[in-house]
Write an enzyme that holds these catalytic residues in place. Sequence first.
Site, PDB file in Angstrom:
ATOM      1  N   ILE A 137      37.911  31.264  30.893  1.00 33.74           N
ATOM      2  CA  ILE A 137      37.407  31.315  32.010  1.00 33.74           C
ATOM      3  C   ILE A 137      37.057  31.498  33.369  1.00 33.74           C
ATOM      4  O   ILE A 137      36.855  31.265  34.578  1.00 33.74           O
ATOM      5  CB  ILE A 137      38.645  29.298  32.795  1.00 33.74           C
ATOM      6  CG1 ILE A 137      39.764  31.075  32.486  1.00 33.74           C
ATOM      7  CG2 ILE A 137      39.108  28.472  31.788  1.00 33.74           C
ATOM      8  CD1 ILE A 137      41.052  29.626  33.588  1.00 33.74           C
ATOM      9  N   HIS A 176      36.229  36.401  33.600  1.00 31.15           N
ATOM     10  CA  HIS A 176      36.162  37.873  33.271  1.00 31.15           C
ATOM     11  C   HIS A 176      36.499  38.494  34.635  1.00 31.15           C
ATOM     12  O   HIS A 176      35.806  38.003  35.925  1.00 31.15           O
ATOM     13  CB  HIS A 176      34.802  38.285  32.691  1.00 31.15           C
ATOM     14  CG  HIS A 176      34.345  37.700  31.748  1.00 31.15           C
ATOM     15  ND1 HIS A 176      34.723  38.047  30.379  1.00 31.15           N
ATOM     16  CD2 HIS A 176      33.522  36.306  31.377  1.00 31.15           C
ATOM     17  CE1 HIS A 176      34.613  36.837  29.347  1.00 31.15           C
ATOM     18  NE2 HIS A 176      34.068  36.099  29.884  1.00 31.15           N
ATOM     19  N   GLY A 177      36.952  39.768  33.964  1.00 31.21           N
ATOM     20  CA  GLY A 177      37.493  40.726  35.421  1.00 31.21           C
ATOM     21  C   GLY A 177      36.616  42.120  34.758  1.00 31.21           C
ATOM     22  O   GLY A 177      35.927  42.281  34.029  1.00 31.21           O
ATOM     23  N   SER A 178      36.982  42.861  35.471  1.00 25.18           N
ATOM     24  CA  SER A 178      36.579  45.011  35.308  1.00 25.18           C
ATOM     25  C   SER A 178      37.428  44.852  34.551  1.00 25.18           C
ATOM     26  O   SER A 178      36.786  45.735  33.340  1.00 25.18           O
ATOM     27  CB  SER A 178      36.576  45.109  36.240  1.00 25.18           C
ATOM     28  OG  SER A 178      36.374  44.120  37.585  1.00 25.18           O
ATOM     29  N   TYR A 179      38.322  44.421  34.300  1.00 28.88           N
ATOM     30  CA  TYR A 179      39.723  44.932  33.411  1.00 28.88           C
ATOM     31  C   TYR A 179      39.623  43.879  32.014  1.00 28.88           C
ATOM     32  O   TYR A 179      40.294  44.026  31.356  1.00 28.88           O
ATOM     33  CB  TYR A 179      40.621  45.582  33.683  1.00 28.88           C
ATOM     34  CG  TYR A 179      40.327  46.407  34.688  1.00 28.88           C
ATOM     35  CD1 TYR A 179      39.262  48.060  34.295  1.00 28.88           C
ATOM     36  CD2 TYR A 179      41.165  46.435  36.124  1.00 28.88           C
ATOM     37  CE1 TYR A 179      39.156  48.859  35.692  1.00 28.88           C
ATOM     38  CE2 TYR A 179      40.233  47.891  37.139  1.00 28.88           C
ATOM     39  CZ  TYR A 179      39.277  48.574  36.823  1.00 28.88           C
ATOM     40  OH  TYR A 179      39.114  49.453  38.125  1.00 28.88           O
ATOM     41  N   GLY A 180      39.638  42.562  32.102  1.00 27.22           N
ATOM     42  CA  GLY A 180      39.899  41.774  31.847  1.00 27.22           C
ATOM     43  C   GLY A 180      39.722  40.532  30.899  1.00 27.22           C
ATOM     44  O   GLY A 180      38.199  40.014  31.818  1.00 27.22           O
ATOM     45  N   THR A 181      40.272  39.117  30.548  1.00 22.00           N
ATOM     46  CA  THR A 181      39.222  37.955  30.752  1.00 22.00           C
ATOM     47  C   THR A 181      40.216  37.170  30.676  1.00 22.00           C
ATOM     48  O   THR A 181      41.726  37.563  30.902  1.00 22.00           O
ATOM     49  CB  THR A 181      39.010  37.744  29.146  1.00 22.00           C
ATOM     50  OG1 THR A 181      37.851  38.837  28.384  1.00 22.00           O
ATOM     51  CG2 THR A 181      38.168  36.616  29.055  1.00 22.00           C
ATOM     52  N   LYS A 241      45.631  35.882  32.630  1.00 22.09           N
ATOM     53  CA  LYS A 241      44.804  36.653  32.575  1.00 22.09           C
ATOM     54  C   LYS A 241      45.007  38.199  31.398  1.00 22.09           C
ATOM     55  O   LYS A 241      46.504  38.497  31.515  1.00 22.09           O
ATOM     56  CB  LYS A 241      44.924  37.410  34.225  1.00 22.09           C
ATOM     57  CG  LYS A 241      43.900  38.460  34.370  1.00 22.09           C
ATOM     58  CD  LYS A 241      44.369  39.040  35.834  1.00 22.09           C
ATOM     59  CE  LYS A 241      43.737  38.787  36.843  1.00 22.09           C
ATOM     60  NZ  LYS A 241      43.794  38.783  38.091  1.00 22.09           N
ATOM     61  N   ASP A 263      38.134  40.450  46.242  1.00 20.46           N
ATOM     62  CA  ASP A 263      37.958  40.338  48.572  1.00 20.46           C
ATOM     63  C   ASP A 263      37.933  38.967  48.086  1.00 20.46           C
ATOM     64  O   ASP A 263      37.815  38.061  47.333  1.00 20.46           O
ATOM     65  CB  ASP A 263      37.373  41.371  48.601  1.00 20.46           C
ATOM     66  CG  ASP A 263      35.395  41.868  48.398  1.00 20.46           C
ATOM     67  OD1 ASP A 263      35.265  40.905  47.235  1.00 20.46           O
ATOM     68  OD2 ASP A 263      34.871  42.159  48.924  1.00 20.46           O
TER      69      ASP A 263
END
Length: 325
Positions: free
Chosen positions: A31, A33-38, A54, A143
Amino acid sequence: MGKGDTSETASATPAYRSVMEEYGYEVGKIIGHGSYGTVYEAYYTKQKVMVAVKIISKKKASEDYLNKFLPREIQAIETTSRVYIILELAQGGDVLEWIQRYGACAETLAGKWFSQMALGIAYLHSKGIVHSLTPSLSAAGRDLKLENLLLDKRENVKISDFGFAKMVPSSQPVRSSPSYRQMNCLSHLSQTYCGSFAYACPEILLGLPYNPFLSDTWSMGVILYTLVVARLPFDDTNLKKLLRETQKEVTFPASLAISQECKNLILQMLRQATKRANILDVLRDPWMLKFQPEQPSNEIRLLEAMYQPASTSTATRHQSLEITT
């Protein structure tokens, strides 16, 4: 804690799913995505509820993130190669997705979402916490922005992603009175710069020290504008153009019926730091108050303890806290 992940190639079941199943979580679809994971949707079998998980890869994450910022998020399940954070599932998606799908909000809905966000930010500021700080301008913007405003199944706003939120230190020794400590937080000018250009206040774009509390209210102004117009107020594809635009008064499309009260609040937040509304000004705003189920007396009282001792004059108060850009 401290379990080792088995190799994902050694089994038909990915290692992260095996770990989650051991703790009672059935991992579903992706659902986010981030810089370092899902981020995955998951079903917690022990309590029979849907949650968000996360999953952060230690290989992808920087040492700075793992050691300094990750501990702020929440208690987590940790293995040798991943960190698993269990979060409330926002079944309504995020506000950016909503606007992309449906366009500009009616003022009643924009007012509901904005007032809920403002009360959350007011609580944070009253505790000396700001939301929008990130390590650098090139960071992947964790942010205060539309993507970080999540919606529950009743379309209530939840402010998310506190990995880079910051407790602003007092510039003087802590005294016994909480209001004294919080008041002095406001004189601290942060030199840590934000991640999303379109939401960044002019001071940040100029590379100047800035008041992080007023950085949050600038971001709130960008959000409210986008809620009622369905586009960002500033074009961030060219930084020089963006900086020029943020120095001018924002304009509104003539084709949209936006009340003058709403425009006035946006203009109060999207202005230079010496004149910008703080969160107390926002809570007292007539347009904002129309969408409150009841007057936010407690929040206003907490914030008054922070702001009023410094000066009874808004202009003088802001001048004492800010650097003119």
